[in-house]
Design a protein around this motif. Structure first.
Motif, PDB file in Angstrom:
ATOM      1  N   GLU A   1       0.805  -1.216   0.000  1.00  0.00           N
ATOM      2  CA  GLU A   1       0.000   0.000   0.000  1.00  0.00           C
ATOM      3  C   GLU A   1       0.840   1.268   0.000  1.00  0.00           C
ATOM      4  O   GLU A   1       0.339   2.360   0.259  1.00  0.00           O
ATOM      5  CB  GLU A   1      -0.946  -0.003   1.198  1.00  0.00           C
ATOM      6  CG  GLU A   1      -1.958  -1.134   1.144  1.00  0.00           C
ATOM      7  CD  GLU A   1      -3.180  -0.860   1.997  1.00  0.00           C
ATOM      8  OE1 GLU A   1      -3.772   0.218   1.858  1.00  0.00           O
ATOM      9  OE2 GLU A   1      -3.523  -1.724   2.805  1.00  0.00           O
ATOM     10  N   ALA A   2       2.125   1.161  -0.277  1.00  0.00           N
ATOM     11  CA  ALA A   2       2.997   2.336  -0.248  1.00  0.00           C
ATOM     12  C   ALA A   2       2.585   3.367  -1.289  1.00  0.00           C
ATOM     13  O   ALA A   2       2.636   4.575  -1.020  1.00  0.00           O
ATOM     14  CB  ALA A   2       4.449   1.917  -0.465  1.00  0.00           C
ATOM     15  N   LEU A   3       2.196   2.915  -2.471  1.00  0.00           N
ATOM     16  CA  LEU A   3       1.850   3.873  -3.524  1.00  0.00           C
ATOM     17  C   LEU A   3       0.633   4.707  -3.133  1.00  0.00           C
ATOM     18  O   LEU A   3       0.593   5.922  -3.374  1.00  0.00           O
ATOM     19  CB  LEU A   3       1.599   3.138  -4.843  1.00  0.00           C
ATOM     20  CG  LEU A   3       2.809   2.422  -5.444  1.00  0.00           C
ATOM     21  CD1 LEU A   3       2.420   1.704  -6.733  1.00  0.00           C
ATOM     22  CD2 LEU A   3       3.945   3.406  -5.708  1.00  0.00           C
ATOM     23  N   HIS A   4      -0.366   4.074  -2.531  1.00  0.00           N
ATOM     24  CA  HIS A   4      -1.523   4.854  -2.085  1.00  0.00           C
ATOM     25  C   HIS A   4      -1.111   5.868  -1.016  1.00  0.00           C
ATOM     26  O   HIS A   4      -1.568   7.018  -1.042  1.00  0.00           O
ATOM     27  CB  HIS A   4      -2.604   3.923  -1.542  1.00  0.00           C
ATOM     28  CG  HIS A   4      -3.769   4.660  -0.945  1.00  0.00           C
ATOM     29  ND1 HIS A   4      -4.678   5.354  -1.715  1.00  0.00           N
ATOM     30  CD2 HIS A   4      -4.138   4.860   0.354  1.00  0.00           C
ATOM     31  CE1 HIS A   4      -5.576   5.917  -0.929  1.00  0.00           C
ATOM     32  NE2 HIS A   4      -5.267   5.641   0.326  1.00  0.00           N
ATOM     33  N   SER A   5      -0.236   5.443  -0.084  1.00  0.00           N
ATOM     34  CA  SER A   5       0.237   6.372   0.945  1.00  0.00           C
ATOM     35  C   SER A   5       0.940   7.564   0.315  1.00  0.00           C
ATOM     36  O   SER A   5       0.786   8.702   0.766  1.00  0.00           O
ATOM     37  CB  SER A   5       1.180   5.647   1.914  1.00  0.00           C
ATOM     38  OG  SER A   5       0.509   4.596   2.578  1.00  0.00           O
ATOM     39  N   LEU A   6       1.707   7.309  -0.746  1.00  0.00           N
ATOM     40  CA  LEU A   6       2.429   8.398  -1.403  1.00  0.00           C
ATOM     41  C   LEU A   6       1.483   9.400  -2.058  1.00  0.00           C
ATOM     42  O   LEU A   6       1.773  10.605  -2.108  1.00  0.00           O
ATOM     43  CB  LEU A   6       3.402   7.832  -2.440  1.00  0.00           C
ATOM     44  CG  LEU A   6       4.712   7.253  -1.880  1.00  0.00           C
ATOM     45  CD1 LEU A   6       5.482   6.520  -2.969  1.00  0.00           C
ATOM     46  CD2 LEU A   6       5.569   8.353  -1.270  1.00  0.00           C
ATOM     47  N   THR A   7       0.364   8.934  -2.577  1.00  0.00           N
ATOM     48  CA  THR A   7      -0.564   9.885  -3.209  1.00  0.00           C
ATOM     49  C   THR A   7      -1.167  10.852  -2.198  1.00  0.00           C
ATOM     50  O   THR A   7      -1.644  11.928  -2.580  1.00  0.00           O
ATOM     51  CB  THR A   7      -1.708   9.143  -3.929  1.00  0.00           C
ATOM     52  OG1 THR A   7      -2.498   8.411  -2.967  1.00  0.00           O
ATOM     53  CG2 THR A   7      -1.172   8.195  -4.987  1.00  0.00           C
ATOM     54  N   GLN A   8      -1.143  10.488  -0.904  1.00  0.00           N
ATOM     55  CA  GLN A   8      -1.642  11.381   0.128  1.00  0.00           C
ATOM     56  C   GLN A   8      -0.624  12.472   0.491  1.00  0.00           C
ATOM     57  O   GLN A   8      -0.993  13.491   1.088  1.00  0.00           O
ATOM     58  CB  GLN A   8      -1.957  10.595   1.406  1.00  0.00           C
ATOM     59  CG  GLN A   8      -2.757   9.323   1.205  1.00  0.00           C
ATOM     60  CD  GLN A   8      -4.144   9.594   0.677  1.00  0.00           C
ATOM     61  OE1 GLN A   8      -4.871  10.416   1.219  1.00  0.00           O
ATOM     62  NE2 GLN A   8      -4.521   8.913  -0.401  1.00  0.00           N
ATOM     63  N   LEU A   9       0.633  12.231   0.122  1.00  0.00           N
ATOM     64  CA  LEU A   9       1.715  13.105   0.583  1.00  0.00           C
ATOM     65  C   LEU A   9       2.473  13.793  -0.543  1.00  0.00           C
ATOM     66  O   LEU A   9       3.297  14.675  -0.269  1.00  0.00           O
ATOM     67  CB  LEU A   9       2.719  12.278   1.405  1.00  0.00           C
ATOM     68  CG  LEU A   9       2.162  11.533   2.611  1.00  0.00           C
ATOM     69  CD1 LEU A   9       3.200  10.569   3.154  1.00  0.00           C
ATOM     70  CD2 LEU A   9       1.740  12.517   3.701  1.00  0.00           C
ATOM     71  N   ALA A  10       2.235  13.397  -1.801  1.00  0.00           N
ATOM     72  CA  ALA A  10       3.048  13.928  -2.902  1.00  0.00           C
ATOM     73  C   ALA A  10       2.317  13.730  -4.217  1.00  0.00           C
ATOM     74  O   ALA A  10       1.255  13.099  -4.288  1.00  0.00           O
ATOM     75  CB  ALA A  10       4.402  13.209  -2.936  1.00  0.00           C
ATOM     76  N   HIS A  11       2.920  14.268  -5.290  1.00  0.00           N
ATOM     77  CA  HIS A  11       2.457  13.988  -6.645  1.00  0.00           C
ATOM     78  C   HIS A  11       3.133  12.706  -7.112  1.00  0.00           C
ATOM     79  O   HIS A  11       4.359  12.568  -7.014  1.00  0.00           O
ATOM     80  CB  HIS A  11       2.796  15.141  -7.588  1.00  0.00           C
ATOM     81  CG  HIS A  11       2.153  16.443  -7.201  1.00  0.00           C
ATOM     82  ND1 HIS A  11       0.811  16.564  -6.937  1.00  0.00           N
ATOM     83  CD2 HIS A  11       2.677  17.693  -7.051  1.00  0.00           C
ATOM     84  CE1 HIS A  11       0.527  17.816  -6.626  1.00  0.00           C
ATOM     85  NE2 HIS A  11       1.643  18.522  -6.691  1.00  0.00           N
TER      86      HIS A  11
END
Length: 570
Positions: free
Chosen positions: A98-108
């Protein structure tokens, strides 16, 4: 090939306590390169622009098809697990995926990918929450490129609280180095602000990677063992569908060549991931005790490959610390592996491990001989493996200054310091059989402090008052019983620490002194005893016991590779 990306069932979502921990640039790099490794990448390029809060990770892995790219960043979608049972036997590095989903919350977030054997790739841009906002055909080599920009842009206060750039870069470097040790087959290239920062070349094993990280450590300073051991389940006749055997891979710095001021290079990995396992780390420290100088620590990388269902990853939210089932079993196997690595045996002889010392010795000899040595002729640095199955035997040849035993073996000569070799022999005998015997008549000691009396009692010595500031000693370590200086030895014991320190003191006091003349038979007996010790490379104080003068180095010095006519100017 990775399985397709899918949405997790509701019951699995409820079992997951927390999402991926993205709290730094190093964490972003870790999550992305772990995904690359899960995709089978053998070359990974990491590019950083710290001032712009940008990260790009490029790999040559299997790539991601368009239908999977469209789901890759949506909450609770993953290719890593499918049901609740999979949570207890996780084998992927990307963990729950789920790292990619977490990244969408914090960055482009933007991903370009092309699966192998396909004609075209795709570029996909994600919105907050993981929905796709743009998908276009892209020209790209097989593999994947993940671009993260404006990291923590929606959390300006959080950005301000992060460490300075230099510290964040150090964390990234450490993260990549630790992962590289676990995956030696991968080549790494790391860039910072469009300039190459560092590289790590692929190697056959972790032993070939470690010297690229610790520059002062040479390949010849390291001993490596890979051992297949029965899986703990098999010992109890339990059926394990995943694995019947486990593997232990150990890379150990030989204690007479390399060690550290701090315990900062005791690294443990399990199933491809560097983790904290305090119990195993303490086992390594204990197993290398009395082989290193005082206040020095080993260089050690240990990689365990075990059945995934024997690991509990829920000890730390970032998977940095784990619980390992059958811990006692693994502690025993680690101790045995370290003991095996420290032995001197046919598998490591003849060895060119002391070539730096040989070079210094030859240089010193050359300065007094007036003979010019060609500096371009360097001894080989690789360990030469000996396939001879016969036991390795050192033959005593002579004694130098009544201090060093000259020993011959098929690969050259060794100089063995007799006192510390004997000290190692006696110390291990004492550890195996610590025995106190009655002392008749008693030894009388004067002016012992309370601390000294307590120390003697701590190691089992009976002490009684025998008058004003006088004490009678009623028993003594068996090895000191026949010595004329046993009173001095007891005083030395009274100044020591724990039982192990006392055993070292007794061994040192009892060992033959330098300056003692030995017959060839006595030298041979000592060599035979020393070779059979568990840790023959150093004495209990950590001093190296022997110096190896290999035939290859000697032949280069004496220029035996020359053609005779040319060497005489004919």
């Amino acid at each position: 090939m990775l399985s397709s990306i899918h949405t997790l069932p509701e019951e699995v979502i409820n079992l997951i306590a927390a999402g991926e921990v993205i709290d730094s640039i190093a964490a972003v790099v870790r999550e992305l390169v772990e995904n690359s490794l899960d995709a089978g990448a053998t070359r990974i390029v990491v590019a950083l622009w710290m001032q712009q809060w940008r990260v790009r990770v490029t790999d040559n892995g299997c790539g991601i098809k368009l239908t999977d790219l469209q789901q890759a960043a949506i909450a609770h979608t993953t290719s890593k697990i499918r049901n609740s049972d999979d949570l207890w036997k996780i084998s992927s590095l990307g963990f729950r995926g789920e790292a990619l989903h977490s990244l969408t919350q914090l960055a482009h977030l933007e991903i370009l990918s092309r699966p192998a054997l396909t004609a075209e790739g795709w570029r996909v841009v994600y919105a907050t929450g993981g929905e796709v906002v743009e998908a276009t055909i892209a020209a790209i080599a097989p593999g994947t490129v993940v671009k993260v920009s404006d990291l923590f842009g929606n959390l300006p206060n959080y950005r301000e609280g992060l460490p300075a750039i230099a510290q964040q870069l150090k964390a990234v470097q450490t993260t990549i180095q630790q992962i590289a040790l676990c995956h030696p087959h991968v080549t790494w290239q790391v860039w910072h602000d469009d300039r190459e920062w560092f590289t790590i070349s692929a190697g056959k094993t972790s032993r070939y990677v470690l010297p690229q990280i610790l520059r002062q450590v040479h390949l010849s300073d390291l001993q490596e063992l890979k051992i297949e051991v029965p899986h703990p389940d098999n010992l109890s006749n339990c059926k394990d569908e995943i694995a019947t055997h486990a593997f232990l891979n150990l890379v150990l710095g030989l204690p007479d060549r390399c060690h550290r001021h701090r315990p900062d290079w005791i690294k443990v990995a399990v199933n491809g991931r560097k983790v904290k396992l305090p119990e195993i780390e303490q086992t390594i420290l204990t197993a290398t005790a009395r082989t290193l100088p005082r206040d020095r620590y080993p260089v050690c990388f240990l990689h365990l490959q075990v059945s995934p269902n024997h690991i509990n990853w829920n000890r730390h939210p970032a998977k940095a610390e784990i619980y390992l089932h059958h811990l006692d079993y693994w502690q025993e196997k680690v101790s045995q592996a370290i003991e095996q690595a420290l032995r001197i045996n046919p598998a490591t002889i003849p060895e060119s491990l002391h070539n730096s010392r040989v070079g210094k010795l030859i240089k010193a000899a050359e300065s007094t001989s007036g003979y010019s040595f060609n500096r371009q002729i360097q001894p080989d640095v690789e360990v030469v493996q000996n396939s001879n199955p016969l036991p390795y035997i050192l033959k005593a040849v002579a004694q130098v200054n009544n201090t060093y035993i000259v020993a011959e073996h098929p690969g050259g000569l060794w100089l063995v310091e007799q006192h510390i070799a004997h000290e190692r022999v006696l110390y291990e005998q004492l550890v195996n059989n610590w025995q106190l015997v009655p002392l008749e008549p008693s030894v009388i000691l004067n002016n012992l402090s309370l601390t000294q009396r307590s120390q003697l009692e701590r190691v089992g010595i009976e002490i009684e008052s025998f008058g004003e500031q006088m004490w009678a000693i009623r028993n003594i370590p068996a090895m000191l019983q026949t010595r004329d200086d046993c009173a001095d030895a007891l005083l030395e014991l009274s100044l020591g620490g724990d039982l192990q320190t006392a055993q070292v003191a007794v061994a040192c006091r009892s060992a033959i002194r330098n300056g003692t003349e030995l017959s060839l038979e006595e030298m041979q007996i000592l060599l035979n005893q020393w070779q059979r010790t568990r840790n023959p490379r150093t004495c209990p104080h950590g001093r190296p016991i022997y110096l190896s003068l290999e035939e290859s180095a000697l032949s280069r010095f004496f220029r035996r590779h020359w053609v005779i006519g040319k060497s005489h100017g004919i």
